[in-house]
Structure formats: structure tokens, C-alpha cells
Design a protein around this motif. Structure first.
Motif, PDB file in Angstrom:
ATOM      1  N   ASN A  88       0.716  -1.213   0.096  1.00  0.00           N
ATOM      2  CA  ASN A  88      -0.103  -0.207   0.108  1.00  0.00           C
ATOM      3  C   ASN A  88       0.869   1.151  -0.108  1.00  0.00           C
ATOM      4  O   ASN A  88       0.478   2.308  -0.574  1.00  0.00           O
ATOM      5  CB  ASN A  88      -0.817  -0.016   1.081  1.00  0.00           C
ATOM      6  CG  ASN A  88      -2.079  -0.993   1.217  1.00  0.00           C
ATOM      7  OD1 ASN A  88      -2.029  -1.710   0.248  1.00  0.00           O
ATOM      8  ND2 ASN A  88      -2.877  -0.926   2.112  1.00  0.00           N
ATOM      9  N   LYS A 144      -2.618  -2.029  -4.224  1.00  0.00           N
ATOM     10  CA  LYS A 144      -3.130  -1.569  -3.164  1.00  0.00           C
ATOM     11  C   LYS A 144      -4.346  -0.765  -3.491  1.00  0.00           C
ATOM     12  O   LYS A 144      -5.090  -0.253  -2.694  1.00  0.00           O
ATOM     13  CB  LYS A 144      -1.974  -0.198  -3.008  1.00  0.00           C
ATOM     14  CG  LYS A 144      -1.658   0.682  -4.227  1.00  0.00           C
ATOM     15  CD  LYS A 144      -0.492   1.785  -4.087  1.00  0.00           C
ATOM     16  CE  LYS A 144      -0.272   2.579  -4.955  1.00  0.00           C
ATOM     17  NZ  LYS A 144       0.607   3.534  -4.525  1.00  0.00           N
ATOM     18  N   GLU A 145      -4.628  -0.725  -4.870  1.00  0.00           N
ATOM     19  CA  GLU A 145      -5.872   0.065  -5.303  1.00  0.00           C
ATOM     20  C   GLU A 145      -7.329  -0.920  -4.510  1.00  0.00           C
ATOM     21  O   GLU A 145      -8.211  -0.376  -4.608  1.00  0.00           O
ATOM     22  CB  GLU A 145      -6.040   0.047  -6.797  1.00  0.00           C
ATOM     23  CG  GLU A 145      -5.142   0.913  -7.316  1.00  0.00           C
ATOM     24  CD  GLU A 145      -3.876   0.336  -7.529  1.00  0.00           C
ATOM     25  OE1 GLU A 145      -2.704   1.065  -7.775  1.00  0.00           O
ATOM     26  OE2 GLU A 145      -3.641  -0.932  -7.534  1.00  0.00           O
ATOM     27  N   GLU A 146      -6.909  -2.126  -4.301  1.00  0.00           N
ATOM     28  CA  GLU A 146      -8.045  -3.314  -3.873  1.00  0.00           C
ATOM     29  C   GLU A 146      -7.800  -3.336  -2.457  1.00  0.00           C
ATOM     30  O   GLU A 146      -8.815  -4.080  -1.839  1.00  0.00           O
ATOM     31  CB  GLU A 146      -7.819  -4.469  -4.532  1.00  0.00           C
ATOM     32  CG  GLU A 146      -8.080  -4.273  -6.170  1.00  0.00           C
ATOM     33  CD  GLU A 146      -7.848  -5.838  -6.911  1.00  0.00           C
ATOM     34  OE1 GLU A 146      -7.865  -6.903  -6.146  1.00  0.00           O
ATOM     35  OE2 GLU A 146      -7.496  -5.891  -7.733  1.00  0.00           O
ATOM     36  N   HIS A 204      -7.253   0.785   3.650  1.00  0.00           N
ATOM     37  CA  HIS A 204      -6.082   1.506   4.213  1.00  0.00           C
ATOM     38  C   HIS A 204      -5.508   0.718   5.626  1.00  0.00           C
ATOM     39  O   HIS A 204      -6.580   0.272   6.295  1.00  0.00           O
ATOM     40  CB  HIS A 204      -6.422   2.997   4.489  1.00  0.00           C
ATOM     41  CG  HIS A 204      -5.441   3.800   5.160  1.00  0.00           C
ATOM     42  ND1 HIS A 204      -4.287   4.064   4.867  1.00  0.00           N
ATOM     43  CD2 HIS A 204      -5.586   4.101   6.388  1.00  0.00           C
ATOM     44  CE1 HIS A 204      -3.526   4.667   5.403  1.00  0.00           C
ATOM     45  NE2 HIS A 204      -4.279   4.943   6.612  1.00  0.00           N
TER      46      HIS A 204
END
Length: 102
Positions: free
Chosen positions: A31, A63-65, A68
């Protein structure tokens, strides 16, 4: 359950939780555009080929999936499992990032 069964269950639970901790670390690295193996090697140069880390790296998502993962969460989880050296390396990366953002 006898004493042996209880001990085995405790060990099994610890190993499962430890694998989750490694997965959280690896996903946090992805991430933040960091290589989990590189950070791990900084903390533990004698343990470069950690099978649990390699297995966790296979499970991370782009990281888009990913959700956070707060910096303090990964540091806390690492510390909880006694990975203070790795928590320190993560803290250094957080500090580097903070300086770049200023």
C-alpha cells in the motif's frame, strides 16, 4: 480436551495470528509502495528467506484493492508479536514519508 490438545490449540492459534500479522505488514508495504522483503531484510538480515513472509506476499492484493492500513496499526501489531526490529524499520519508513510530504 486434555493438556496436549490445549497446547496444540494454543500453538495453532498463535501461528494463525502470526501469519495474519505478517500479512498485515506485507499489505501495508504494498500500500505504501515498499518491498516487504527489503524491509524485512533490514530488520532481520539473517532471516532473508522467511517462508511465512513469502506466503503472505502471495496473498496481498494491489493497493487499489486494499483497505487503508494505518501506520500505527502495523507498528502496534508488529510490536505485539515481538517484532520490535521490524516495527523500528517501519517507523523509519513512516518518518521518511512524512519528511517527503512536508
Amino acid at each position: 480436551m486434555d493438556q496436549n490438545d490445549i497446547q496444540n490449540k494454543v500453538i495453532e492459534n498463535y501461528q494463525r495470528d502470526e501469519n495474519m500479522m505478517i500479512l498485515v505488514f506485507a499489505q501495508w508495504c504494498v500500500n505504501n509502495d515498499l518491498n516487504p522483503e527489503t524491509l524485512y531484510e533490514k530488520a532481520y538480515p539473517d532471516q532473508i528467506h522467511n517462508p511465512a513472509l513469502k506466503q503472505s506476499i502471495e496473498l496481498v492484493v494491489p493497493k487499489e484493492e486494499s483497505e487503508h492500513i494505518p501506520d500505527q496499526t502495523v507498528i502496534g501489531v508488529l510490536s505485539l508479536f515481538g517484532n520490535d526490529d521490524l516495527a523500528f524499520v517501519v517507523s523509519e519508513e513512516v518518518e521518511k514519508r512524512s519528511k517527503k510530504e512536508k
